[in-house]
Design an enzyme around this catalytic site. Sequence first.
Site, PDB file in Angstrom:
ATOM      1  CG  ASP A 184     -87.583 -83.819  76.897  1.00 59.95           C
ATOM      2  OD1 ASP A 184     -86.873 -82.728  77.327  1.00 59.95           O
ATOM      3  OD2 ASP A 184     -86.708 -85.040  76.547  1.00 59.95           O
ATOM      4  N   GLY A 190     -76.666 -93.368  65.628  1.00 58.76           N
ATOM      5  CA  GLY A 190     -76.680 -92.644  66.931  1.00 58.76           C
ATOM      6  C   GLY A 190     -77.247 -93.741  67.884  1.00 58.76           C
ATOM      7  CD  GLU A 229     -75.989-100.287  68.424  1.00 54.79           C
ATOM      8  OE1 GLU A 229     -76.708-101.258  67.813  1.00 54.79           O
ATOM      9  OE2 GLU A 229     -75.029-100.409  69.150  1.00 54.79           O
TER      10      GLU A 229
HETATM   11  O1  ACK Z   1     -78.282 -85.558  66.147  1.00 54.49           O
HETATM   12  P1  ACK Z   1     -78.484 -86.869  65.333  1.00 54.49           P
HETATM   13  O2  ACK Z   1     -77.714 -87.266  64.129  1.00 54.49           O
HETATM   14  O3  ACK Z   1     -80.230 -87.027  65.050  1.00 54.49           O
HETATM   15  O4  ACK Z   1     -78.284 -88.216  66.599  1.00 54.49           O
HETATM   16  C1  ACK Z   1     -79.378 -88.502  66.980  1.00 54.49           C
HETATM   17  C2  ACK Z   1     -79.378 -90.196  67.276  1.00 54.49           C
HETATM   18  O5  ACK Z   1     -80.372 -90.805  66.224  1.00 54.49           O
HETATM   19  C3  ACK Z   1     -79.763 -90.664  68.369  1.00 54.49           C
HETATM   20  O6  ACK Z   1     -81.384 -89.914  68.629  1.00 54.49           O
HETATM   21  C4  ACK Z   1     -80.545 -89.450  65.116  1.00 54.49           C
HETATM   22  N1  ACK Z   1     -82.222 -89.656  64.732  1.00 54.49           N
HETATM   23  C5  ACK Z   1     -83.077 -90.019  65.513  1.00 54.49           C
HETATM   24  N2  ACK Z   1     -84.105 -90.251  64.662  1.00 54.49           N
HETATM   25  C6  ACK Z   1     -83.847 -89.935  63.221  1.00 54.49           C
HETATM   26  C7  ACK Z   1     -84.396 -89.604  62.269  1.00 54.49           C
HETATM   27  N3  ACK Z   1     -85.615 -90.061  62.049  1.00 54.49           N
HETATM   28  N4  ACK Z   1     -83.776 -89.619  61.135  1.00 54.49           N
HETATM   29  C8  ACK Z   1     -82.461 -89.179  61.031  1.00 54.49           C
HETATM   30  N5  ACK Z   1     -81.588 -89.329  62.499  1.00 54.49           N
HETATM   31  C9  ACK Z   1     -82.342 -89.546  63.362  1.00 54.49           C
HETATM   32  C10 ACK Z   1     -80.396 -88.285  65.937  1.00 54.49           C
END
Ligand code: ACK
Length: 968
Positions: A731, A613, A619
Site C-alpha cells: 500500500d 487524526g 485515534e
Molecule cells: O496527514 P496527517 O496529519 O498525518 O493525518 C494522519 C493521521 O495521523 C491519521 O493517520 C497522522 N500521523 C500518523 N502517524 C503520525 C506520526 N508518526 N507523526 C505525525 N502524524 C502522524 C497522519
Amino acid sequence: MCHRKSCSVSLPTVNLLDTSLISGDWGWLTYPSHGWDAINEMDEYFTPIHTYQVCNVMSPSQNNWLRTNWIPREGARRIYIEIKFTLRDCNSMPGVLGTCKETFNLYYYEVDRDLGRSTIWENQYVKIDTIAADESFTGVDLGVRRLKLNTEVRGVGPLTRRGFYLAFQDIGACIAVVSVRVYYKRCQGVARGLAVFTDVVTGADSSSLVEVRGQCVDHAEERDTPKMYCSAEGEWLVPIGRCVCSAGFQEHRDACIACEVGYYKPTAGDQQCEKCPLHSHSETRAALTCPCDANYYRATSDPPATPCTRPPTAPINVISSVNGTSVSLEWGSPVDSGGRGDVIYNVSCQRCAQDWSQCADCSTGVRFIPQQMGLTDTLVTVLNLAAHANYTFRIHSLNGVSRLSNEPPQFTTANITTNQAAPSQVLAIRQENASQNSVTLLWQEPDQPNGVILEYDIKYYEKENELQSYSTVKSKNTSAKVSGLKPGTRYVFQVRARTSAGCGRFSQSVEIQTGKAVPLRYDTMTIIWICLALVIGLITFLAIVICRKRHCGYSKAFQDSDEEKMHYQNGHVSFPEARFYIDPHTYEDPCQAVHEFAREIEASRIKIEKIIGSGEFGEVCYGRMKLPGKRDVPVALKTLKAGYSEKQRRDFLSEASIMAQFDHPNVIRLEGVVTRSKPVMIITEYMENGSLDSFLRRHDGQFTIIQLVGLLRGIAAGMTYLADLGFVHRDLAARNILVNSNLVCKVSDFGLSRVLEDDPDAAYTTSGGKIPIRWTAPEAIAYRKFSSASDVWSYGVVMWEVMSYGERPYWNLTNRDVIKSVEEGYRLPSPMGCPVALHTLMLDCWQKDRNERPKFCQIVTVLDKLIRNPENLKSMGTILNSPLMNRTNPDFSTCRSVGDWLDTIKMGRYKDHFAVGGYYTLGHVMGMNQQDIQRLGITLMGHQKKIMTSVQMMRVQVLNNSVPSVHV
Ligand code: ACK
C-alpha cells in the site's frame, strides 16, 4: 351427596330379639302369678297378637315382674330396647286413687349363660329407666284395639357378658306390652378411597367411635393407611389415608382396572394410563412401560414417558481453516439429532502419508481446544500438528442413546494439509564451558522443527542490566560460544530456532556467571592471536563491502557466517546487517511476537496532548514520552479504541511487531507499545508534517525540483531497506508516507490487515480482496501477485503524486476505467513541470513486465545521480517521446475548437467558463498559465492541473507540428 367427615349410610341394626316375629306365646317368666299375664288378642287389623298385660290398680304395693328369656349379646356392646305398649289413664278409673300408677320400670341383668327359669330376681337387676306413656287411654277395655300405642326406645351399654335378660317391673299400673325389639347398631361394610371397610359393630356408649382399618382393593396399594371411624349411631366418620392403583392399573369406580394395550402406567398413583410415547409400544394389558420400537432406544436416565430416540446422523458442512500447524474445524449440527437434545461430538485425528494412502492415529502430542471428546459446541481447534502434513479428522456425532445402538456413531471427515510453521521452543540449554569472557552453550533441536532449521538465535544480556539492551549471536548448530563477555558477570541466555517459516519461541532463560578477571599477561602467543584476528576482521570487512556493492545494498553473505550480532536498542531489535523480515502471523500467538520485537512502555511514561487524526483502530494522538534517564520526546500514539475484539487487537499489534523489526532513517521508527494497560497503544516517532499527500497539497508549488527529488530519494531508500528485508508493503502511496520537520520522508503504515480493510482508496477486486487500485500493479490487481516489483509500480505513482503536489492519480477516472486504461497501455502523463528524467523513471516503474521494472536500490542510484547532476532535471520537453505516452496521449490534432479540446480531456463541463473568459480559440488557450485557469473559476486543483498539463502538451505537439496551426 355425603360430606367426607360426616357421611352416613343407612343405619343398619341387627335384631337380638323381635317379639313381633314370634307367633304365639313369648315364653317369658312372670312373678308373682297374679301379676303379668300372657294374653292373645286381635289388633286393629284383626291380626292375632301376643301381649303381656297387668292391671292391678286397685291393690296397693304392687311388684309384678316380667322377664325375657336369655338374649345372647352377639358381640354387641351397646343394645337398644324398643318397647311398644299401651297404658290406661288412672283418672279414667274410679276408686283407684292412691293405688293406681302410670309408669313401669325397665331392668337388665348381664350373665354369660342362660340361667333357665331359675328365679334370681329383683336385687340382681340393674335399672335402665322408668318408662311413662306418652299417651294413655281411658276406656275400660284393656285390649289394644283402637288404643293408643306408645313406643319407647332405651339404650344400654357397655355390655361385657355373653348375654343378658330384660325385666319389666309393674308397680300398680294398667299396662299391655304389645311388642319388644332388642337390637344393636353397626356400620355397614363400604369401599372408599380404593379401600374396603368391612361391617363393624358400634362402640359401647353413645359417644365412642370405633376405629376401622380399610384394606386396599385389588391392584391397589396403600399410600397412607386407610382408616375410618364407626360412630355409636352406625355412621362412618373421618376417613383418613387412602390407596392408589398399582403400576399398570388405573382407578375406575372404586376399583383398579388394567391399562389397555398401547397404554401404560409406570408407577402406582392416581394418574390414568397414558398412551405409549412416540416410537414405543405395549403388547399386553397392564403395561408398566412401553418398550421402544426397533432401532429406537431409551437412555437409562430417560423417564419412561419420553419418546424413544435414536443416534444422530453425521455432522454436516465441516469447514476447516488451517493456520500454520493448527486447524479450526467448524461443522453444522446433524440433520437428524435422533430426537434428542444432548448431541455431543468426538473428534478423532489421523495423520496420513503424503499421498493419503496410509493413515495412523495422531492424537498424542496434539492439543484439542476446548477438548477432543464430548464437545457440545460445533467447533474445535487443533494445535501442535506437524507442518506440511496431511491429516484426516473425523467428527463423530453421538447422543445419549448412541452406546445402546449396535451401529457405530456416524461421522463426517475433514482432510487438511498443514502449512509451514515456526519451529517449537528449544527446550534444554546446558552450559558446557564458561571462561572470563565467553560461555559455551549446548542445546537440543526443538521437538517440532517444522522444517529445516536454518540457524539458532542466542539472545543474552547482563542480568543486572536487564532493561537496557540485549545482544544476539547466531549459530547454525546446536551449540554456540558467546564471547566478548565481561568477566565476573552474571548473564541470562535464551535460544530459539529459525526456519524459513520464521522463528520459534525463545527457550527458558539460563543464567551463567563468567569467571573472575585475572591480570592480563601478554605473551607472544596472545599477540600473534590478536594480530591474526585483526587481519581476518579486515578481510571479512572488505569482503562484505564488496559483496554489498555487487548486491545493490543487500547481502545474504551474513547468513552463511555462523555467528552474527545484533542489538536491541530504542525499543526494537536493530540489525547492523541486512536480514529477513519475520511475519508475526507465523507465530502461533501473534501477541507473543509483539513482545519479542517491541518494548513495552509503561503508560505512566506517556502524556497524550492532542488528537491529530484517526486511524482504522482508533485515534492517532500527539504526545510526549519520558523514559527514565532520558529527555522527553514527542511521539505519535496510535490507539486501539475501546471494545475491540481479540482479532482487532492482534491485527493492531501486528503492525507494531512489523515496525519493530525495522531500523532505517526512512522508515517510521517504533518507540514501543503499551499493551498492559488501556488504551493499547503503538508509539512511534512524531512526524511534524504529517502525511505526504496532504503536506504537498498544503505546499503546492512551493518546493524546488531538487527538494522534491530529495523527498523521493528518501522514500526509495526506505523501500530499498524494506525490500531487502523481504517486506512487501502493498500500500505504498503518498498518504502512507510521513514527513518530519526536516522534510525527511518515512515509509509508514505496515498493518497487514490495513491493505485489505481500511484504506479509503482500496476497492474490491473481482477476486473479492480490497486493493488500492490506482497505486497497484496490474499483476497484483489481476492475480494478487504482490512483490517488491509491485511496490516499485506503486512507487512510480508516489513519484507522480509528489511531482504533481498531491494530485489524485488518474484524477476522477473510475477504478474500472483506471484498470482498463492501464491494461490498454495508458500511463499517467508527466505532471506539470516534471523533469522528463523523472517521468521516464515513473514510466520504468510502470513497465507491464515486472522484471523490467527497476529495483528500489537502482531507483535510489538514479535519484542520487540526478541530485548530484541537477542539469539532468532541466529537460521538460521530451515527454512525448515516451512510446507509452505516444500511444495513449490525446491527439489534439483533431481538435477543432476549445469545446472539442475540453471534451477530449473530459473537461467539457468548463466550456462556458472558457467562453465567458474570452478564450475562443486553441491559440488563446495555449497562452494560458495556471493563474489564468484559476481566474476562470475552476476551483478544483486536480482539474486546474489536468487542463494545465493538457495545455502544455498541446504546446509540445504544436512544437512538433502535430497540431495544425490552422486550429490554433
Ligand atoms: O496527514 P496527517 O496529519 O498525518 O493525518 C494522519 C493521521 O495521523 C491519521 O493517520 C497522522 N500521523 C500518523 N502517524 C503520525 C506520526 N508518526 N507523526 C505525525 N502524524 C502522524 C497522519
